[in-house]
Design an enzyme around this catalytic site. Structure first.
Site, PDB file in Angstrom:
ATOM      1  N   TYR A 173      -2.326   6.394   2.337  1.00  0.00           N
ATOM      2  CA  TYR A 173      -0.925   6.764   2.081  1.00  0.00           C
ATOM      3  C   TYR A 173       0.010   6.119   3.101  1.00  0.00           C
ATOM      4  O   TYR A 173       1.161   5.795   2.782  1.00  0.00           O
ATOM      5  CB  TYR A 173      -0.776   8.289   2.024  1.00  0.00           C
ATOM      6  CG  TYR A 173      -1.360   8.829   0.738  1.00  0.00           C
ATOM      7  CD1 TYR A 173      -2.637   9.395   0.707  1.00  0.00           C
ATOM      8  CD2 TYR A 173      -0.667   8.700  -0.469  1.00  0.00           C
ATOM      9  CE1 TYR A 173      -3.200   9.825  -0.476  1.00  0.00           C
ATOM     10  CE2 TYR A 173      -1.219   9.135  -1.657  1.00  0.00           C
ATOM     11  CZ  TYR A 173      -2.484   9.693  -1.668  1.00  0.00           C
ATOM     12  OH  TYR A 173      -3.046  10.100  -2.851  1.00  0.00           O
TER      13      TYR A 173
ATOM     14  N   ARG B 173       0.848   2.802   1.544  1.00  0.00           N
ATOM     15  CA  ARG B 173       1.779   2.901   0.403  1.00  0.00           C
ATOM     16  C   ARG B 173       3.178   3.293   0.892  1.00  0.00           C
ATOM     17  O   ARG B 173       4.184   2.831   0.368  1.00  0.00           O
ATOM     18  CB  ARG B 173       1.240   3.901  -0.629  1.00  0.00           C
ATOM     19  CG  ARG B 173      -0.057   3.431  -1.290  1.00  0.00           C
ATOM     20  CD  ARG B 173      -0.598   4.441  -2.269  1.00  0.00           C
ATOM     21  NE  ARG B 173       0.281   4.575  -3.424  1.00  0.00           N
ATOM     22  CZ  ARG B 173       0.248   5.637  -4.238  1.00  0.00           C
ATOM     23  NH1 ARG B 173      -0.583   6.640  -3.976  1.00  0.00           N
ATOM     24  NH2 ARG B 173       1.039   5.701  -5.282  1.00  0.00           N
TER      25      ARG B 173
ATOM     26  N   GLN C  17       5.772  11.380 -12.298  1.00  0.00           N
ATOM     27  CA  GLN C  17       4.413  11.490 -11.756  1.00  0.00           C
ATOM     28  C   GLN C  17       4.314  10.631 -10.486  1.00  0.00           C
ATOM     29  O   GLN C  17       3.336  10.701  -9.762  1.00  0.00           O
ATOM     30  CB  GLN C  17       3.376  11.021 -12.770  1.00  0.00           C
ATOM     31  CG  GLN C  17       3.378  11.824 -14.066  1.00  0.00           C
ATOM     32  CD  GLN C  17       2.483  11.184 -15.100  1.00  0.00           C
ATOM     33  OE1 GLN C  17       1.266  11.409 -15.129  1.00  0.00           O
ATOM     34  NE2 GLN C  17       3.070  10.365 -15.966  1.00  0.00           N
ATOM     35  N   ASN C  18       5.347   9.814 -10.281  1.00  0.00           N
ATOM     36  CA  ASN C  18       5.314   8.874  -9.157  1.00  0.00           C
ATOM     37  C   ASN C  18       5.638   9.599  -7.853  1.00  0.00           C
ATOM     38  O   ASN C  18       6.391  10.577  -7.842  1.00  0.00           O
ATOM     39  CB  ASN C  18       6.321   7.743  -9.377  1.00  0.00           C
ATOM     40  CG  ASN C  18       6.017   6.971 -10.653  1.00  0.00           C
ATOM     41  OD1 ASN C  18       4.892   7.015 -11.168  1.00  0.00           O
ATOM     42  ND2 ASN C  18       7.008   6.290 -11.188  1.00  0.00           N
TER      43      ASN C  18
ATOM     44  N   ASP D  45       6.790   7.752  -5.292  1.00  0.00           N
ATOM     45  CA  ASP D  45       7.800   6.941  -4.592  1.00  0.00           C
ATOM     46  C   ASP D  45       9.165   7.616  -4.738  1.00  0.00           C
ATOM     47  O   ASP D  45       9.327   8.560  -5.509  1.00  0.00           O
ATOM     48  CB  ASP D  45       7.811   5.493  -5.130  1.00  0.00           C
ATOM     49  CG  ASP D  45       8.260   5.382  -6.590  1.00  0.00           C
ATOM     50  OD1 ASP D  45       7.596   4.681  -7.374  1.00  0.00           O
ATOM     51  OD2 ASP D  45       9.288   5.996  -6.954  1.00  0.00           O
TER      52      ASP D  45
ATOM     53  N   HIS E   8       3.593  15.115  -8.797  1.00  0.00           N
ATOM     54  CA  HIS E   8       2.393  14.812  -8.012  1.00  0.00           C
ATOM     55  C   HIS E   8       2.689  14.613  -6.543  1.00  0.00           C
ATOM     56  O   HIS E   8       1.867  14.051  -5.815  1.00  0.00           O
ATOM     57  CB  HIS E   8       1.687  13.580  -8.598  1.00  0.00           C
ATOM     58  CG  HIS E   8       1.192  13.814  -9.999  1.00  0.00           C
ATOM     59  ND1 HIS E   8       0.882  12.791 -10.856  1.00  0.00           N
ATOM     60  CD2 HIS E   8       0.994  14.961 -10.693  1.00  0.00           C
ATOM     61  CE1 HIS E   8       0.484  13.296 -12.018  1.00  0.00           C
ATOM     62  NE2 HIS E   8       0.557  14.618 -11.956  1.00  0.00           N
TER      63      HIS E   8
ATOM     64  N   GLY F  14       6.447   4.257 -18.874  1.00  0.00           N
ATOM     65  CA  GLY F  14       5.472   3.736 -17.918  1.00  0.00           C
ATOM     66  C   GLY F  14       4.363   4.677 -17.510  1.00  0.00           C
ATOM     67  O   GLY F  14       3.963   4.684 -16.348  1.00  0.00           O
TER      68      GLY F  14
ATOM     69  N   SER G 255       0.385   6.059 -18.779  1.00  0.00           N
ATOM     70  CA  SER G 255      -0.728   5.946 -19.739  1.00  0.00           C
ATOM     71  C   SER G 255      -1.047   7.312 -20.356  1.00  0.00           C
ATOM     72  O   SER G 255      -1.875   7.431 -21.237  1.00  0.00           O
ATOM     73  CB  SER G 255      -1.975   5.419 -19.013  1.00  0.00           C
ATOM     74  OG  SER G 255      -2.381   6.365 -18.021  1.00  0.00           O
TER      75      SER G 255
HETATM   76  N1  APR Z   1       6.929  -1.301 -17.554  1.00  0.00           N
HETATM   77  C1  APR Z   1       6.566  -0.154 -18.179  1.00  0.00           C
HETATM   78  N2  APR Z   1       5.293   0.304 -18.225  1.00  0.00           N
HETATM   79  C2  APR Z   1       4.357  -0.460 -17.623  1.00  0.00           C
HETATM   80  C3  APR Z   1       4.651  -1.667 -16.951  1.00  0.00           C
HETATM   81  C4  APR Z   1       6.019  -2.074 -16.930  1.00  0.00           C
HETATM   82  N3  APR Z   1       6.396  -3.210 -16.325  1.00  0.00           N
HETATM   83  N4  APR Z   1       3.493  -2.170 -16.459  1.00  0.00           N
HETATM   84  C5  APR Z   1       2.516  -1.295 -16.807  1.00  0.00           C
HETATM   85  N5  APR Z   1       3.025  -0.285 -17.520  1.00  0.00           N
HETATM   86  C6  APR Z   1       2.346   0.875 -18.105  1.00  0.00           C
HETATM   87  C7  APR Z   1       0.889   0.661 -18.412  1.00  0.00           C
HETATM   88  O1  APR Z   1       0.726   0.056 -19.688  1.00  0.00           O
HETATM   89  C8  APR Z   1       0.379   2.110 -18.399  1.00  0.00           C
HETATM   90  O2  APR Z   1       0.524   2.721 -19.671  1.00  0.00           O
HETATM   91  O3  APR Z   1       2.384   1.907 -17.148  1.00  0.00           O
HETATM   92  C9  APR Z   1       1.298   2.799 -17.403  1.00  0.00           C
HETATM   93  C10 APR Z   1       0.634   3.092 -16.087  1.00  0.00           C
HETATM   94  O4  APR Z   1      -0.405   4.013 -16.326  1.00  0.00           O
HETATM   95  P1  APR Z   1      -1.228   4.547 -15.086  1.00  0.00           P
HETATM   96  O5  APR Z   1      -1.588   3.390 -14.199  1.00  0.00           O
HETATM   97  O6  APR Z   1      -2.300   5.439 -15.627  1.00  0.00           O
HETATM   98  O7  APR Z   1      -0.158   5.406 -14.268  1.00  0.00           O
HETATM   99  P2  APR Z   1       0.319   6.890 -14.557  1.00  0.00           P
HETATM  100  O8  APR Z   1       0.335   7.174 -16.023  1.00  0.00           O
HETATM  101  O9  APR Z   1       1.582   7.057 -13.796  1.00  0.00           O
HETATM  102  O10 APR Z   1      -0.845   7.754 -13.846  1.00  0.00           O
HETATM  103  C11 APR Z   1      -0.655   9.157 -13.818  1.00  0.00           C
HETATM  104  O11 APR Z   1      -2.579   9.323 -12.348  1.00  0.00           O
HETATM  105  O12 APR Z   1      -3.776   8.651 -10.529  1.00  0.00           O
HETATM  106  C12 APR Z   1      -2.874   9.566 -10.975  1.00  0.00           C
HETATM  107  O13 APR Z   1      -1.376  10.749  -9.638  1.00  0.00           O
HETATM  108  C13 APR Z   1      -1.584   9.488 -10.205  1.00  0.00           C
HETATM  109  O14 APR Z   1       0.645   9.936 -11.008  1.00  0.00           O
HETATM  110  C14 APR Z   1      -0.544   9.205 -11.275  1.00  0.00           C
HETATM  111  C15 APR Z   1      -1.223   9.696 -12.548  1.00  0.00           C
END
Ligand code: APR
Length: 234
Positions: A54, A57, A87-88, A90, A105, A178, A180
């Site tokens: 951390y 980051r 969920q971010n 930052d 989170h 953004g 998943s």
């Molecule tokens: N613009 C928009 N979306 C994007 C971009 C972009 N430029 N680049 C990637 N993505 C999408 C990907 O396609 C994906 O669907 O952002 C999503 C990122 O998914 P994850 O990496 O799973 O991130 P997130 O959904 O925020 O994860 C949730 O998991 O590990 C834990 O606590 C952590 O908050 C996090 C949580």
């Protein structure tokens, strides 16, 4: 009376500022073992590894800037009541000017005592803002216990989820940018949107949301926000 837009964001909204997402190719969970650096067991197994993860980051965040998507989300406040649920960890939504940001989170710039009452009372009283500075083993909270990241580790509860549900239940429009949608309970928040609430999803990759209310905008966040703003003003 302004319409209420609820914006749920994930790592993808910060991707265009050079922040790695978690599950994309080359993402954080390809570089690190999530159980070592982002789980409560990992913390008790190796505090130094977690603190260093951390610290790195947090240092990256210092020189970062919000991207056009963060700014577009903040500028929605000119026409709408806007609640950002992120969920971010930052602070880019805040730095872009969003006036209401609910972190599900946790927050990178904050720490709290590892032996505190937060998990029982979700009391912000113990939370310490460390800005972008590094925190090491031996850096103690006022109660004398080790400072730990104010991050919801895997294996821990999400204290702000009820607040988030209440916001989504009062949405006139739900926008998901953004994420998943693989991590619960955040991933299930859309289900609480009112039946007549349109749901827009911005992501360059298809996101598994089988819901008739969803309009999918397959694009990166910065471009997708332009499309979204055109669609809602049609
Ligand atoms: N613009 C928009 N979306 C994007 C971009 C972009 N430029 N680049 C990637 N993505 C999408 C990907 O396609 C994906 O669907 O952002 C999503 C990122 O998914 P994850 O990496 O799973 O991130 P997130 O959904 O925020 O994860 C949730 O998991 O590990 C834990 O606590 C952590 O908050 C996090 C949580």
């Amino acid at each position: 009376m302004k319409k209420h837009i609820v914006v749920l964001t994930g790592a993808g909204v910060s991707a265009e500022r050079g922040f790695a997402t978690f599950r994309d190719t080359g993402g954080l969970w390809e570089q690190y073992n999530v159980n070592d650096v982002a789980s409560i067991e990992g913390w008790y197994r190796n505090r130094k590894l977690v603190l260093d993860f951390y610290n790195q980051r947090r240092a990256q965040l210092k020189d970062a800037r919000p991207n056009a998507a963060h700014v577009a989300i903040a500028e929605l406040e000119k026409q709408y009541k806007v609640s950002v649920i992120t969920q971010n960890v930052d602070n880019l939504h805040e730095r872009a000017g969003s006036s209401y940001v609910l972190h599900l989170h946790g927050e990178l710039t904050k720490m709290r005592p590892e032996n505190g009452i937060y998990d029982r009372t979700a009391s912000e009283a113990e939370v310490v803002d460390v800005g972008y500075s590094a925190v090491h083993l031996g850096d103690l909270a006022p109660n004398g216990s080790q400072l730990r990241p104010h991050i919801v580790f895997f294996g821990e509860a999400v204290p702000n989820i009820e607040k988030a549900i209440n916001l989504v239940e009062s949405a006139d429009i739900l926008l998901i940018v953004g994420s998943s949608l693989q991590v619960y309970p955040a991933a299930g928040l859309y289900r609480y949107a009112p039946n007549e609430c349109p749901i827009y999803v911005i992501d360059p990759k298809p996101v598994p949301l089988a819901d008739p209310r969803v309009t999918f905008i397959q694009d990166v966040a910065t471009k997708g926000m332009e499309t979204f703003i055109k669609k809602v003003s049609e």
